[in-house]
Design an enzyme around this catalytic site. Structure first.
Site, PDB file in Angstrom:
ATOM      1  N   ASP A 204       0.857  -1.185   0.000  1.00 12.12           N
ATOM      2  CA  ASP A 204       0.000   0.000   0.000  1.00 12.12           C
ATOM      3  C   ASP A 204       0.895   1.237   0.000  1.00 12.12           C
ATOM      4  O   ASP A 204       2.124   1.122  -0.048  1.00 12.12           O
ATOM      5  CB  ASP A 204      -0.928  -0.004   1.227  1.00 12.12           C
ATOM      6  N   ASP A 206       1.404   4.855   2.215  1.00 13.82           N
ATOM      7  CA  ASP A 206       1.020   5.507   3.468  1.00 13.82           C
ATOM      8  C   ASP A 206       1.509   6.956   3.489  1.00 13.82           C
ATOM      9  O   ASP A 206       2.656   7.228   3.149  1.00 13.82           O
ATOM     10  CB  ASP A 206       1.663   4.761   4.654  1.00 13.82           C
ATOM     11  N   ASP A 302      -3.304   4.638   2.664  1.00 12.97           N
ATOM     12  CA  ASP A 302      -3.650   5.038   4.030  1.00 12.97           C
ATOM     13  C   ASP A 302      -3.186   6.466   4.280  1.00 12.97           C
ATOM     14  O   ASP A 302      -2.043   6.811   3.981  1.00 12.97           O
ATOM     15  CB  ASP A 302      -2.960   4.126   5.065  1.00 12.97           C
TER      16      ASP A 302
HETATM   17  N1  DCP Z   1       2.174   0.345  11.834  1.00 10.66           N
HETATM   18  C1  DCP Z   1       2.395  -0.317  13.019  1.00 10.66           C
HETATM   19  N2  DCP Z   1       1.396  -0.999  13.608  1.00 10.66           N
HETATM   20  C2  DCP Z   1       0.176  -1.049  13.059  1.00 10.66           C
HETATM   21  C3  DCP Z   1      -0.073  -0.389  11.851  1.00 10.66           C
HETATM   22  C4  DCP Z   1       0.963   0.301  11.259  1.00 10.66           C
HETATM   23  O1  DCP Z   1       3.497  -0.295  13.538  1.00 10.66           O
HETATM   24  N3  DCP Z   1      -0.812  -1.735  13.663  1.00 10.66           N
HETATM   25  C5  DCP Z   1       3.252   1.109  11.195  1.00 10.66           C
HETATM   26  C6  DCP Z   1       4.447   0.300  10.810  1.00 10.66           C
HETATM   27  C7  DCP Z   1       4.350   0.181   9.338  1.00 10.66           C
HETATM   28  C8  DCP Z   1       3.582   1.415   8.925  1.00 10.66           C
HETATM   29  O2  DCP Z   1       2.761   1.712  10.021  1.00 10.66           O
HETATM   30  O3  DCP Z   1       5.594   0.166   8.717  1.00 10.66           O
HETATM   31  C9  DCP Z   1       2.782   1.207   7.711  1.00 10.66           C
HETATM   32  O4  DCP Z   1       2.078  -0.034   7.747  1.00 10.66           O
HETATM   33  P1  DCP Z   1       2.087  -1.002   6.514  1.00 10.66           P
HETATM   34  O5  DCP Z   1       1.271  -2.179   6.897  1.00 10.66           O
HETATM   35  O6  DCP Z   1       1.705  -0.268   5.285  1.00 10.66           O
HETATM   36  O7  DCP Z   1       3.618  -1.502   6.424  1.00 10.66           O
HETATM   37  P2  DCP Z   1       4.793  -1.113   5.444  1.00 10.66           P
HETATM   38  O8  DCP Z   1       4.494   0.164   4.763  1.00 10.66           O
HETATM   39  O9  DCP Z   1       6.018  -1.175   6.269  1.00 10.66           O
HETATM   40  O10 DCP Z   1       4.830  -2.315   4.441  1.00 10.66           O
HETATM   41  P3  DCP Z   1       4.292  -2.404   2.933  1.00 10.66           P
HETATM   42  O11 DCP Z   1       5.464  -2.020   2.095  1.00 10.66           O
HETATM   43  O12 DCP Z   1       3.902  -3.818   2.741  1.00 10.66           O
HETATM   44  O13 DCP Z   1       3.148  -1.460   2.801  1.00 10.66           O
HETATM   45 MG    MG Z   2       2.748   0.449   3.634  1.00  5.73          MG
END
Ligand code: DCP
Ligand code: MG
Length: 378
Positions: A204, A206, A302
């Protein structure tokens, strides 16, 4: 350093937030295997096991060389009996029998497919599996009651399960910038999550939004969402008061402003037009060949709005990785008697909230060396 047997022995601190974890990984075979077992545990409501596998994988990610011999792992933290057995199996046999059988298992395959639907978590997927539903066709045939998120998730299943590129993230970033500039000039948009850590693709995109004047961000999210909606950019959206704290284990509470902290989960419609405007695809005109070809894709986006007083905490909390965040909070609680959230840092000894206007200050409060985003890929 080397030991008597001339095998390289590694030394690694035990918390992931004490380590520099880049995207360069010399042990992907091992870390992929452990990550798969982590995912299986998480999908099976075995969070503790999931974390144990994630921690083990994260230790292997920082090793400067591929592991070739079990003796190299002596003294490393976070490698439990189970993870060591998996590693040993791979080093000796080229593959782990447990990983292979998990991959093949009908239950794991069904959990993956069903939780691939946006809005469907492990609980719902498990219930469907117990009802005999293992794939999307069986799901559609059984005509289950779906909520709005799940209906959007099913409708855009293929798009949402296709990785998002950095170029696509940047194109969406330009649209979000335009929306924010239109509804509140001076407000700032920051790319967070995996793309801020330098990843080239993600599941996604963010964004964190704030305004340099405290309070000006109040009511901002609905305005951004209305603008995006009026321009036809949103296939789905749900704005919530931030639920981050409720899902966390720490008791950290911000002193104020918590209700201003909003989050919007959306499915964004990214068309070729936006990608072109962002300068990422060749300029081209619609042609006869476009007949029937879809000229857009759905992307999970998001948005988070934070008051400037909490911006550094929100930035640190939403940059990830998930394990890095978890380890920061564990470090704060276990080593410093502090409580960290994406809103605030509470010092339990001084009984006071510690202010910070940058991520560097938060690391300093925590007694940690500063780790830049590109080295938080634990
Ligand atoms: N986050 C967290 N705990 C949650 C939700 C979010 O710590 N319950 C934080 C850590 C993540 C960031 O928000 O890195 C964004 O969530 P993502 O699920 O989008 O994770 P990433 O962006 O790191 O991975 P991707 O590349 O798969 O989107
Ligand atoms: Mg993400």
């Amino acid at each position: 350093p080397t030991n008597e047997a001339e095998v390289e022995v590694f030394s690694v601190p035990s918390y992931a937030c004490q380590r520099r974890t880049t995207l360069e990984n010399r042990n992907t075979v091992l870390t992929d295997a452990l990550s798969l077992l982590a995912e299986n545990a998480e999908l099976s409501a075995e969070e503790g096991r999931g974390v144990a596998f994630r921690r083990a994988a994260a230790v292997l990610k920082v090793l400067p060389e591929p592991v070739t011999d079990m003796t190299q792992l002596r003294g490393l933290p976070c490698l439990g009996e189970h993870s060591l057995r998996v590693i040993k199996d791979i080093l000796e046999n080229g593959a782990s029998s447990e990983v292979e059988s998990t991959k093949q298992s009908e239950r794991f395959k069904a959990l993956k497919v069903l939780t691939g639907i946006f809005g469907v978590g492990a609980k719902t997927a498990d219930r469907w599996i117990r009802e005999g539903i293992h794939d999307l066709q069986q799901l559609k045939d059984s005509r289950p009651t779906l909520n709005r998120a799940q209906r959007a998730g099913l409708e855009h299943y293929d798009d949402i399960n296709q990785p998002v590129s950095k170029a696509e993230a940047d194109a969406i970033g330009q649209v979000v910038e335009e929306a924010v500039a239109a509804v509140l000039p001076g407000a700032q948009v920051t790319l967070i999550g995996g793309f801020r850590r330098g990843k080239l693709s993600g599941h996604d995109v963010d964004f964190l939004i704030t305004h340099p004047e405290e309070g000006r961000e109040v009511g901002l999210m609905p305005k951004i969402v209305s603008w995006l909606e009026s321009q036809g950019f949103l296939l789905y959206q749900k704005t919530t008061r931030n639920s981050y704290l409720e899902s966390e284990d720490g008791p950290a509470r911000p002193c104020s402003n918590m209700d201003r902290f909003e989050r919007c989960f959306s499915v964004f419609k990214l068309s070729e037009d936006e990608k072109r405007r962002a300068g990422q695809t060749q300029s081209r005109h619609a042609s006869a060949e476009d007949g029937g070809r879809k000229l857009w894709r759905a992307v999970r986006v998001d948005l988070v709005v934070s008051p400037i007083s909490q911006f550094a905490f929100a930035l640190l909390g939403w940059t990830g990785s998930k394990l890095f965040e978890r380890e920061l909070r564990r470090w704060a609680g276990h080593e410093k008697t502090m409580s960290l959230s994406s809103h605030a840092l509470y010092d339990g000894t001084q009984r006071t909230y510690l202010r910070a206007t940058s991520e560097e200050e938060i690391f300093a409060h925590l007694g940690l060396d500063y780790i830049p985003p590109s080295e938080r890929n634990a």
